[in-house]
Design an enzyme around this catalytic site. Structure first.
Site, short mmCIF file in Angstrom:
data_model
loop_
_atom_site.label_atom_id
_atom_site.label_comp_id
_atom_site.label_asym_id
_atom_site.label_seq_id
_atom_site.Cartn_x
_atom_site.Cartn_y
_atom_site.Cartn_z
CD1 TRP A 181 -2.21 -2.24 1.56
CD2 TRP A 181 -3.04 -1.07 -0.16
NE1 TRP A 181 -3.22 -2.98 0.99
CE2 TRP A 181 -3.75 -2.29 -0.05
CE3 TRP A 181 -3.39 -0.19 -1.17
CZ2 TRP A 181 -4.79 -2.63 -0.92
CZ3 TRP A 181 -4.42 -0.53 -2.04
CH2 TRP A 181 -5.11 -1.74 -1.91
CE LYS A 183 -8.37 -1.93 4.94
NZ LYS A 183 -8.67 -3.00 4.08
CG ASP A 206 -3.17 4.37 3.97
OD1 ASP A 206 -4.24 4.31 4.61
OD2 ASP A 206 -2.93 3.66 2.98
N1 PMP Z 1 -4.35 1.60 2.20
C1 PMP Z 1 -4.40 0.49 2.94
C2 PMP Z 1 -3.47 0.34 4.10
C3 PMP Z 1 -5.34 -0.50 2.63
O1 PMP Z 1 -5.40 -1.62 3.36
C4 PMP Z 1 -6.22 -0.31 1.53
C5 PMP Z 1 -7.27 -1.32 1.15
N2 PMP Z 1 -7.32 -2.50 1.71
C6 PMP Z 1 -6.10 0.85 0.79
C7 PMP Z 1 -5.17 1.79 1.16
C8 PMP Z 1 -6.98 1.10 -0.42
O2 PMP Z 1 -8.25 1.39 0.00
P1 PMP Z 1 -9.45 1.62 -1.01
O3 PMP Z 1 -9.69 0.33 -1.70
O4 PMP Z 1 -10.56 2.04 -0.12
O5 PMP Z 1 -9.05 2.70 -1.95
#
Ligand code: PMP
Length: 360
Positions: A102, A196, A172
């Site tokens: 991520w 989450k 994030d």
């Molecule tokens: N950052 C993290 C740490 C994540 O776990 C996730 C999705 N699991 C995201 C960003 C992306 O999130 P989204 O699909 O809501 O854009």
């Protein structure tokens, strides 16, 4: 049909009392004589709900007065792009610490919008460790330092807040917000997708220090401009009203649990139980360095890949759902967010023991 223990990485399990309450209020919410989805976001009932949710989040996280709380849309991914758009100029350096999937994605999405530098990367360890702080190469003039406190796929978590040098720290927190106490005053910006520990996907919560908002450029469309969202109380356009409502219910539930400090003790107990068993099993393995192991997402492998399918099938029959690991890592992954009770983890460990005995 009965509900299972749901180990999904996200969208993830929600507290059952929250789901029951949402069900009970589905047709008639409060005095509205309509569903919360059917009323104006500008009406006084919804405004009261919105303010209560924000107030409860402020209480839970101890958010200082000089921070705004925004309830936005677009998923965390949209904010990977919107963050450099708002907080850096195109010719300005921005530092990213890459500790897994991520944070790597956040850095890539920022590339067209700022001069991205990778200040540190865990790639060499295949993202099983956090590069030691002494090895980070921070740019003294960086507009900000971005990192991902919990890597949902690799199961790597920071257990302290890194020193960002002089730059504002942007985190994030999608997969570990509200899982343990954090000192919000150490951050310029915290943001998190809701699916989450907050509620339903489609909502993003952002906690932003006011001086950061002064940076938002006037020449970008308003809908991308955080200062505009803040000035309009997150109602620049129609917000995700149901997501906001659900987040409010989760915040109330968390307060009833004793708040973030109490949930953190439970989260630590759950993580200790599962890692403790994995390490002693002589069968399962978790590849992450002990000091960087996530409380929220626990990847693990079986001794032979050909056992994976049987493990998943039997786990499902035992009421243990969504244990398949991410394709980037393979094996299994158990996500233990706030809504997962200790009994769920104990049931998983009991199943794992039994499976190991039968397949050793
Ligand atoms: N950052 C993290 C740490 C994540 O776990 C996730 C999705 N699991 C995201 C960003 C992306 O999130 P989204 O699909 O809501 O854009």
């Amino acid at each position: 049909m009965s509900r299972t223990y749901n180990f999904s990485a996200g969208p993830a399990a929600l507290p059952e009392p929250v789901l029951r309450r949402a069900r009970d209020e589905m047709l008639e919410w409060g005095k509205a004589r309509a569903s919360v989805m059917e009323v104006s976001h500008r009406g006084k009932d919804f405004i009261a709900l919105a303010q209560k949710a924000e107030g409860d989040l402020r209480t839970l996280m101890g958010i200082p007065q000089n921070y705004k709380v925004l309830f936005l849309q677009g998923g965390a991914t949209q904010h990977f792009a919107q963050i450099p758009m708002n907080f850096a100029r195109r010719d300005q350096g921005v530092d990213y610490v890459v500790t897994g999937h991520w944070s790597e994605k956040a850095a890539k999405e920022a590339k067209p919008l700022a001069q991205v530098r990778i200040a540190a990367s865990g790639a060499e360890s295949k993202f099983t460790a956090i590069p030691p702080r002494a090895q980070w190469q921070l740019d003294a003039d960086a507009a900000y330092l971005h990192y991902t406190p919990n890597e949902t796929i690799h199961g790597v978590e920071f257990h302290d807040i890194p020193d960002a040098g002089g730059a504002p720290l942007i985190a994030d927190m999608s997969s570990n917000i509200l899982s343990r106490p954090v000192d919000v005053s150490k951050f310029g910006v915290i943001y998190a997708g809701a699916q989450k520990n907050i509620g339903a996907s489609g909502l993003v919560v952002m906690i932003v220090r006011e001086d950061m908002l002064a940076r938002c450029p006037k020449d970008i469309p308003k809908i991308f401009n955080y200062a505009e969202h803040a000035a309009n109380e997150s109602m620049l356009n129609t917000p995700n009203t149901f997501g906001w409502y659900l987040a409010g219910l989760v915040f109330e539930w968390l307060l009833e649990q004793g708040g973030v400090a109490a949930i953190a003790q439970r989260n630590l107990a759950k993580a200790d139980l599962l890692y403790g068993y994995i390490d002693n099993s002589g069968f399962y393995k978790n590849p992450v360095e002990k000091s960087a192991r996530s409380w929220m997402n626990v990847p693990f492998t079986l001794p032979r890949e050909e056992l994976d399918a049987a493990f998943l099938k039997e786990a499902e029959s035992a009421g243990l759902m969504a244990l398949k690991g991410h394709r980037a890592v393979g094996g299994m992954r158990a996500s233990l967010y706030n809504a997962m009770p200790l009994e769920g983890v104990q049931t998983l460990v009991d199943f794992m023991k039994d499976f190991a005995t039968r397949n050793s």
